[in-house]
Design a protein around this motif. Structure first.
Motif, PDB file in Angstrom:
ATOM      1  N   ALA A 111       0.683  -1.034   0.036  1.00 41.84           N
ATOM      2  CA  ALA A 111       0.097  -0.161  -0.054  1.00 41.84           C
ATOM      3  C   ALA A 111       0.958   1.169   0.117  1.00 41.84           C
ATOM      4  O   ALA A 111       1.938   1.242   0.422  1.00 41.84           O
ATOM      5  CB  ALA A 111      -0.921  -0.079   1.356  1.00 41.84           C
ATOM      6  N   PRO A 112       0.611   2.352  -0.663  1.00 42.13           N
ATOM      7  CA  PRO A 112       1.386   3.592  -0.600  1.00 42.13           C
ATOM      8  C   PRO A 112       1.628   4.013   0.632  1.00 42.13           C
ATOM      9  O   PRO A 112       2.654   4.802   0.792  1.00 42.13           O
ATOM     10  CB  PRO A 112       0.368   4.593  -1.496  1.00 42.13           C
ATOM     11  N   ALA A 113       0.896   4.105   1.550  1.00 40.41           N
ATOM     12  CA  ALA A 113       1.193   4.653   2.790  1.00 40.41           C
ATOM     13  C   ALA A 113       2.281   3.839   3.442  1.00 40.41           C
ATOM     14  O   ALA A 113       2.868   4.376   4.638  1.00 40.41           O
ATOM     15  CB  ALA A 113       0.071   4.595   3.863  1.00 40.41           C
ATOM     16  N   ILE A 149       0.661   3.819 -10.466  1.00 39.15           N
ATOM     17  CA  ILE A 149       0.714   5.213  -9.656  1.00 39.15           C
ATOM     18  C   ILE A 149      -0.012   5.090  -8.552  1.00 39.15           C
ATOM     19  O   ILE A 149      -1.314   5.110  -8.715  1.00 39.15           O
ATOM     20  CB  ILE A 149       0.787   6.104 -10.180  1.00 39.15           C
ATOM     21  N   GLY A 150       0.415   4.910  -6.976  1.00 44.68           N
ATOM     22  CA  GLY A 150      -0.756   4.918  -6.117  1.00 44.68           C
ATOM     23  C   GLY A 150      -0.663   3.492  -5.574  1.00 44.68           C
ATOM     24  O   GLY A 150      -1.580   3.479  -4.307  1.00 44.68           O
ATOM     25  N   PHE A 193       6.780   9.084  -6.054  1.00 46.84           N
ATOM     26  CA  PHE A 193       7.403   8.869  -4.701  1.00 46.84           C
ATOM     27  C   PHE A 193       6.458   9.761  -3.743  1.00 46.84           C
ATOM     28  O   PHE A 193       6.325   9.705  -2.854  1.00 46.84           O
ATOM     29  CB  PHE A 193       8.590  10.263  -4.655  1.00 46.84           C
ATOM     30  N   THR A 194       5.459  10.379  -4.392  1.00 40.98           N
ATOM     31  CA  THR A 194       4.221  11.061  -3.760  1.00 40.98           C
ATOM     32  C   THR A 194       3.172   9.857  -3.504  1.00 40.98           C
ATOM     33  O   THR A 194       2.902   9.606  -2.310  1.00 40.98           O
ATOM     34  CB  THR A 194       3.660  12.165  -4.543  1.00 40.98           C
ATOM     35  N   PHE A 195       2.681   9.267  -4.389  1.00 39.91           N
ATOM     36  CA  PHE A 195       1.530   8.177  -4.234  1.00 39.91           C
ATOM     37  C   PHE A 195       1.805   6.669  -3.936  1.00 39.91           C
ATOM     38  O   PHE A 195       0.932   6.200  -3.367  1.00 39.91           O
ATOM     39  CB  PHE A 195       0.684   8.275  -5.461  1.00 39.91           C
ATOM     40  N   ARG A 219      -2.754   9.728 -10.581  1.00 43.26           N
ATOM     41  CA  ARG A 219      -2.829   8.738  -9.623  1.00 43.26           C
ATOM     42  C   ARG A 219      -3.720   7.690 -10.311  1.00 43.26           C
ATOM     43  O   ARG A 219      -4.603   8.044 -10.849  1.00 43.26           O
ATOM     44  CB  ARG A 219      -3.017   9.269  -8.357  1.00 43.26           C
ATOM     45  N   GLY A 220      -3.100   6.276 -10.157  1.00 46.02           N
ATOM     46  CA  GLY A 220      -4.110   5.093 -10.740  1.00 46.02           C
ATOM     47  C   GLY A 220      -3.872   4.738 -12.061  1.00 46.02           C
ATOM     48  O   GLY A 220      -4.015   3.789 -12.336  1.00 46.02           O
ATOM     49  N   ARG A 221      -2.943   5.376 -12.737  1.00 49.61           N
ATOM     50  CA  ARG A 221      -2.271   4.842 -14.134  1.00 49.61           C
ATOM     51  C   ARG A 221      -1.154   4.206 -13.649  1.00 49.61           C
ATOM     52  O   ARG A 221      -0.333   4.557 -12.931  1.00 49.61           O
ATOM     53  CB  ARG A 221      -1.974   6.407 -15.013  1.00 49.61           C
TER      54      ARG A 221
END
Length: 521
Positions: free
Chosen positions: A2-4, A95-96, A181-183, A358-360
């Motif tokens: 998971a991204p978190a 991404i994400g 790096f963000t998501f 995000r999501g792609r």
């Protein structure tokens, strides 16, 4: 994963270094230093315009003469890196995280991506650039004789080269880095986050501050260049249609008025402002394109699509070579300026497309960011470029006599087509909407960077940066005097040189991050 649950064990919280000043969410010291630098620069140019013009143009010439090779080498490396990532197993990374869903539909996503990425440039150079190369206005690509079949071929392929896959790779590597790096890693949406694999926790200190400062300054000057070009063309169009003086005063009024519209849009936010305007942009652009295709030399335009695409691929190799170039005037004035301009736009466009992507998957992201714009560039520049060149070849209108003012070429071309008053007015409206879209998209990005990566900083902060973009555009026009276009280019080239170093480091850092992500799954 998971991204978190980031493998990057950092206790940094978005905005933890921020302070509240007059309703602004200020990231100290990025906001303060960048704002002071821009205000000092603006004040100095307004007080000493003649000296500023000399300094700006001197910096431009020195950079072009000394670092032309570096700009070309950087763009080539970035393109090859993106191609490698697209073809590699890294392309499957979403991404994400694996379960992430896209925030926007495909049409809105592509519309926002493209409107933010090129906008004003398509209108300003759509007819002007191929015509300039064909008639040898400010040099010709590879020193081919003007107004010959070879000149016509290179006029189209060199134009598409400047708007094709190579420059869009610059946007892609920044956008891909920030999105990943963000998501995927849970870091703030700010340029420094892309360098965590290289700097570690030091990215939250001065190494990161410097990267973000460079991003803010590069973005401001890149946007100001586009806004200044847009104002010059809109003013030329108003004079052409209505006889309104197109001088500096009109340009300043236009920048001020459209900056006000951008402030309204940026206050409305991403959904209510940027997405709405981006969709309007695409509709108007398609209508103008179809109009020129229908009433222009339709058969010649359609036949040119495949031919120009083929020549673009073939001619990209000699156009990408910086060794032993005999066309220095053209090479410096066009290609190197373009590469610097694209680099200076990369923190803005990269941050913006990261925010909406995000999501792609990474492969889907790279396909949209690098392949779709090439298709659009071939269609757009072929349609407008072939129409203008055909008028030159057939002695129609004013263009056969040569270019007097590059910002007038679009309107001079439309004048020789039916309903030119309506099409010229639509072009001016489209130009202004692109103007607003670029400004408010840039404001949202700078707003996020100077708020320590927050996606929703206070409205007064968005207003501040939208105002700064308009101010810098006005300052560069004033400081440039009679050489305003050169002055606009000077700011983009100087900041683009510095941010080129950031781009190369970004490639290394992203590779390390993607490799770690792939190994952990």
């Amino acid at each position: 994963m998971a991204p978190a649950e980031s493998v990057y064990d950092t206790d940094y919280e978005t905005g933890q270094d921020n302070i509240e000043v007059l309703g602004l969410d200020v990231h100290n010291p990025v906001f303060i230093i960048s704002a002071v630098l821009i205000l000092v620069f603006s004040g100095s140019v307004l007080i000493f315009p003649e000296s500023a013009g000399v300094i700006l143009n001197g910096a431009r010439d020195w950079t072009l003469d000394t670092f032309d090779w570096f700009f070309v080498l950087t763009t080539n490396i970035v393109f090859l890196f993106c191609l490698y990532v697209w073809l590699s197993p890294f392309g499957k990374i979403r991404i994400g995280g694996d379960d992430a869903k896209p925030d926007f539909g495909i049409l809105s996503w592509l519309s926002m991506l493209f409107s933010a990425g090129v906008g004003i440039g398509l209108l300003f150079y759509g007819a002007a650039e191929p015509t300039a190369y064909y008639t040898e206005w400010f040099g010709s690509p590879l020193n081919v004789p003007p107004r010959t079949p070879e000149a016509e071929r290179l006029a189209m392929s060199a134009t598409i080269f400047h708007w094709g896959v190579t420059p869009w790779a610059i946007y892609a590597v920044v956008g891909m880095s920030l999105a990943f790096f963000t998501f995927n890693k849970g870091l703030p949406l700010t340029i420094r986050s892309a360098f965590y694999p290289l700097f570690g926790e030091r990215v939250w200190g001065w190494p990161g501050h410097i990267v973000d400062l460079l991003a803010v300054v590069a973005t401001l000057f890149g946007l100001a260049t586009s806004l200044g070009l847009g104002a010059k063309q809109a003013a030329s169009g108003l004079e052409f249609l209505f006889g309104i003086d197109s001088g500096l005063g009109t340009q300043i009024v236009l920048i001020s008025g459209i900056t006000g519209m951008a402030i309204i849009s940026v206050v409305r936010g991403l959904d209510g402002g940027v997405r709405l305007l981006s969709n309007i942009n695409i509709i108007l652009a398609i209508l103008l394109l179809l109009f020129v295709l229908t009433v222009g030399p339709t058969l010649a335009i359609i036949k040119s699509y495949g031919t120009n695409a083929f020549h673009y691929v073939i001619d990209s190799f000699p156009l990408s070579n910086w060794v032993g170039r005999e066309d220095k005037e053209w090479f410096h004035g066009w290609t190197i300026f373009y590469w610097a301009w694209w680099v200076s736009w990369s923190p803005f466009v990269g941050s913006f497309i990261a925010r909406i992507s995000r999501g792609r998957t990474i492969r889907e992201f790279l396909t949209a960011v690098m392949i779709m714009p090439v298709i659009v560039a071939v269609i757009w520049f072929s349609t407008f470029g072939v129409t203008a060149i055909e008028q030159v070849k057939n002695g129609v209108g004013e263009l056969p006599a040569g270019i007097s003012e590059v910002s007038l070429v679009l309107f001079q071309m439309l004048e020789n087509l039916p309903m030119h008053e309506i099409s010229s007015f639509v072009a001016i409206v489209l130009l202004m909407v692109f103007f607003v879209t670029s400004s408010d998209s840039g404001s949202l990005v700078i707003d996020s960077i100077t708020a320590g990566g927050k996606l929703h900083a206070p409205i007064p902060q968005r207003v501040f940066w939208a105002t700064m973009e308009g101010l810098v555009a006005i300052v560069l026009l004033v400081g440039g005097g009679s050489a305003a276009l050169t002055s606009l280019q000077s700011g983009a080239i100087a900041t683009g040189l510095l941010f080129s170093l950031v781009l190369l480091a970004c490639c290394v850092s992203l590779y390390l991050g993607l490799r770690e992500e792939k190994n952990s799954t």
